[in-house]
Enzyme design. Sequence first.
Site, PDB file in Angstrom:
ATOM      1  N   LYS A  34       0.842  -1.204   0.000  1.00 25.85           N
ATOM      2  CA  LYS A  34       0.000   0.000   0.000  1.00 25.85           C
ATOM      3  C   LYS A  34       0.878   1.255   0.000  1.00 25.85           C
ATOM      4  O   LYS A  34       2.083   1.192   0.246  1.00 25.85           O
ATOM      5  CB  LYS A  34      -0.906  -0.006   1.231  1.00 25.85           C
ATOM      6  CG  LYS A  34      -0.149   0.021   2.552  1.00 25.85           C
ATOM      7  CD  LYS A  34      -1.092  -0.083   3.738  1.00 25.85           C
ATOM      8  CE  LYS A  34      -0.300  -0.055   5.053  1.00 25.85           C
ATOM      9  NZ  LYS A  34      -1.184  -0.108   6.229  1.00 25.85           N
ATOM     10  N   TYR A 254      16.084  31.024   6.237  1.00 26.28           N
ATOM     11  CA  TYR A 254      14.982  31.867   6.683  1.00 26.28           C
ATOM     12  C   TYR A 254      15.053  32.126   8.183  1.00 26.28           C
ATOM     13  O   TYR A 254      15.294  31.207   8.974  1.00 26.28           O
ATOM     14  CB  TYR A 254      13.640  31.215   6.332  1.00 26.28           C
ATOM     15  CG  TYR A 254      13.341  31.217   4.849  1.00 26.28           C
ATOM     16  CD1 TYR A 254      13.119  32.408   4.172  1.00 26.28           C
ATOM     17  CD2 TYR A 254      13.287  30.031   4.133  1.00 26.28           C
ATOM     18  CE1 TYR A 254      12.847  32.417   2.808  1.00 26.28           C
ATOM     19  CE2 TYR A 254      13.019  30.030   2.767  1.00 26.28           C
ATOM     20  CZ  TYR A 254      12.801  31.229   2.114  1.00 26.28           C
ATOM     21  OH  TYR A 254      12.541  31.232   0.764  1.00 26.28           O
TER      22      TYR A 254
END
EC number: 5.1.1.1
Length: 358
Positions: A34, A254
């Site tokens: 999956k 940042y």
Amino acid sequence: MKGATAIINLKSLRHNLEKIQQYAPKSRLMAVVKANAYGHGLLTVAQALKNADYFSVARIEEALTLRSGGIIKPILLLEGFFSLEDLAVLQVNHIETVIHNFEQLVALEKVRLPEPVRVWMKIDTGMHRLGVRLEQADAFYQRLQNCPNVAKPIHIITHLSDVNPHHPVVTDQQIRSFDAFVQGKPGQKSIAASGAILLCPQSHRDVVRPGIALYGISPFEHFIGRDYGLLPVMTLQSPLIAVREHKAGETVGYAGEWISQTATFLGVLAIGYGDGYPQSAPTGTPVWINDRQVPIVGRVSMDMISVDLGRDATDKVGDRAVLWGDQLSLEKVASYIGYTAYELVSKLTGRVAISYVN
């Protein structure tokens, strides 16, 4: 120069399947593929696992991808079908389905199918997520038995909530509840997923369902796959796209959250949260480059990560760093970030190239 690349070692994948079979020598193996085979590539992984007896997925689209890709072995839909219309698709494509609630049961009783579908009745022995409650299970099973749209025999499945060898009471109770219900009933039985395959042999029944362990990753905190004889399948790499001199006292990234205490060299890697590498990875999260471990510094950006290469660095633009893999375990990286290994490996985006090696 390629950007971020996930290198998938199919030889290691097959090794892990063989190792899992050694843990559960009397059980058939249902390979759980999956979520794009936990980020490793659904169809290629399934094609490589020729010795698996079954495959299982979460969604019907995944099952159809396997069928259209030439996979002919049994496929189980672990969450079952979501609508009445799905049943005809399952029947035509010979996809087996979990049945875990009364809505699905009623749909099976109402639909008209040219041939019956194979079902796995899921009972809730303690996970309390999906599954028929034990006090309702006998009546539910009998209705399945009486339903002409259900192939016989009915298989039975459950899921363990916490495989913990130090506190086995819950697991033991779940196993006892399962065994009490299935006693005397034909069909295949399945309890164990990765954790129970490795640590709970008393849970091994006709079929075991390896998921994360197939990919060489430990299902347990504080352990890595190699502790159980498993090999990492994915190595996530990215190139250095810049090497910069950095003065003491300068910031990077940042908000300037990281400040260099000494003169050093910073490297910039072409990978970021746009590739699925978590933005929450803190300064100090390890990266492997040129036979040593170096730390991430500053914030992870959408497309880039900065690493402190050290004041004596000789690294060059184009050198490839390993974010996790053979040299640096995914489990270790996940622990730094505060993720589970399951989350980390399955978050990669389509921007990451996948390269398969044998």
